[in-house]
Write a protein that holds these residues in place. Structure first.
Motif, short mmCIF file in Angstrom:
data_model
loop_
_atom_site.label_atom_id
_atom_site.label_comp_id
_atom_site.label_asym_id
_atom_site.label_seq_id
_atom_site.Cartn_x
_atom_site.Cartn_y
_atom_site.Cartn_z
N THR A 7 0.84 -1.20 0.09
CA THR A 7 0.04 -0.02 -0.04
C THR A 7 0.94 1.25 -0.17
O THR A 7 1.69 1.27 1.02
CB THR A 7 -0.85 0.09 1.26
OG1 THR A 7 -1.60 -1.27 1.18
CG2 THR A 7 -1.59 1.10 1.00
N VAL A 8 0.67 2.22 -1.06
CA VAL A 8 1.58 3.42 -0.95
C VAL A 8 0.65 4.67 -1.04
O VAL A 8 -0.22 4.78 -1.78
CB VAL A 8 2.29 3.35 -2.29
CG1 VAL A 8 3.04 4.40 -2.53
CG2 VAL A 8 2.90 2.00 -2.62
N THR A 9 1.15 5.50 -0.21
CA THR A 9 0.69 7.05 -0.59
C THR A 9 1.83 8.08 -0.97
O THR A 9 2.83 7.83 -0.29
CB THR A 9 0.21 7.23 1.02
OG1 THR A 9 -0.75 6.37 1.49
CG2 THR A 9 -0.62 8.70 1.18
N VAL A 10 1.47 8.55 -1.89
CA VAL A 10 2.25 9.52 -2.41
C VAL A 10 1.89 11.07 -2.11
O VAL A 10 0.88 11.41 -2.39
CB VAL A 10 2.38 9.32 -4.07
CG1 VAL A 10 3.33 10.31 -4.52
CG2 VAL A 10 2.69 7.95 -4.26
N SER A 11 2.95 11.68 -1.53
CA SER A 11 2.59 13.22 -1.43
C SER A 11 3.83 13.87 -2.08
O SER A 11 4.84 13.68 -2.25
CB SER A 11 2.55 13.36 0.29
OG SER A 11 3.84 13.07 0.67
N GLY A 15 3.54 18.04 1.37
CA GLY A 15 2.91 17.05 2.05
C GLY A 15 1.21 16.85 1.46
O GLY A 15 0.35 16.29 1.91
N ARG A 16 1.08 17.29 0.16
CA ARG A 16 -0.28 17.22 -0.43
C ARG A 16 -0.39 15.80 -1.14
O ARG A 16 0.55 15.58 -1.61
CB ARG A 16 -0.74 18.37 -1.17
CG ARG A 16 -0.84 19.56 -0.46
CD ARG A 16 -1.22 20.74 -1.70
NE ARG A 16 -0.26 21.03 -2.44
CZ ARG A 16 0.55 22.20 -2.69
NH1 ARG A 16 0.19 22.88 -1.71
NH2 ARG A 16 1.59 22.06 -3.39
N PHE A 17 -1.54 15.08 -1.06
CA PHE A 17 -1.55 13.80 -1.80
C PHE A 17 -1.49 14.04 -3.31
O PHE A 17 -1.89 15.01 -3.69
CB PHE A 17 -2.73 13.05 -1.33
CG PHE A 17 -2.93 12.75 -0.03
CD1 PHE A 17 -2.05 11.93 0.54
CD2 PHE A 17 -3.94 13.52 1.12
CE1 PHE A 17 -2.27 11.28 1.96
CE2 PHE A 17 -3.89 12.95 2.58
CZ PHE A 17 -3.09 12.07 2.82
N VAL A 18 -0.86 13.20 -3.85
CA VAL A 18 -0.75 13.10 -5.35
C VAL A 18 -1.42 12.09 -6.00
O VAL A 18 -1.18 10.73 -5.34
CB VAL A 18 0.81 12.81 -5.88
CG1 VAL A 18 0.90 12.93 -7.39
CG2 VAL A 18 1.55 14.26 -5.26
N GLY A 19 -2.45 12.21 -6.81
CA GLY A 19 -3.14 11.36 -7.29
C GLY A 19 -2.85 11.14 -8.79
O GLY A 19 -2.30 11.85 -9.53
#
Length: 170
Positions: A7-11, A15-19
């Motif tokens: 599971t990966v979260t990219v910011s 610190g803002r999320f990148v979608g």
């Protein structure tokens, strides 16, 4: 094992999320060797969420603030995401199970009353187990004011269980 879920979260730097990233934006290495990505899902994958709320006696002075914070958090969870709500002290109580109904979530928080000790480690292990091993995004959010008091499992047990799961703990 044949497959491992990552599971990966990219910011970004702020610190803002990148979608909107595609499979091609990611590379997985094991011992320095590239691995094939057999399945890729973007951020619109539903989240299965377990929220554990400390209702031990030490929460008495801050219970109103706690309820407000939990309700505010739950209100921000899109209704398409299943939420299991647990209350815990020296016992663990399932208040809702995989509900997508925001009103049911809020009603369950309103019923909370503080008493007992704080079995923090027990609720983390139970919450992780309840989220299971199915595919998808899974998170455990714990609202608590204090240290563990009286769990049947140790901190080392908690660490091992989390490391062997794909549950994100907050």
């Amino acid at each position: 094992v044949d497959a491992v879920q990552v599971t990966v979260t990219v910011s970004d730097d702020n610190g803002r999320f990148v979608g909107g990233l595609s499979r091609d934006a990611f590379h997985v290495l094991q011992d320095g060797r590239p691995q094939a990505i057999s399945y890729f899902a973007a951020s619109d994958v539903p989240l299965e969420l377990t929220v554990a709320v400390d209702i031990s006696g030490s929460m008495m002075p801050s219970m109103l603030k706690l309820k407000k914070a939990v309700k505010q958090f739950l209100s921000a969870v899109p209704s398409r995401n299943a939420v299991t709500l647990l209350g815990f002290n020296d016992s663990i109580f399932a208040l809702t199970r995989k509900t997508t109904d925001p009103a049911e979530r809020i009603k369950a928080v309103d019923r909370l009353a503080p008493w007992g000790a704080t079995a923090l480690y027990d609720v983390i292990v139970r919450g992780t187990d309840m989220l299971g091993r199915q595919m998808g995004r899974k998170a455990l959010v714990v609202f608590s004011d204090g240290e563990d008091q009286g769990s049947h499992v140790t901190l080392e047990d908690v660490e091992r269980r989390l490391q062997s799961s794909d549950v994100t703990l907050y």
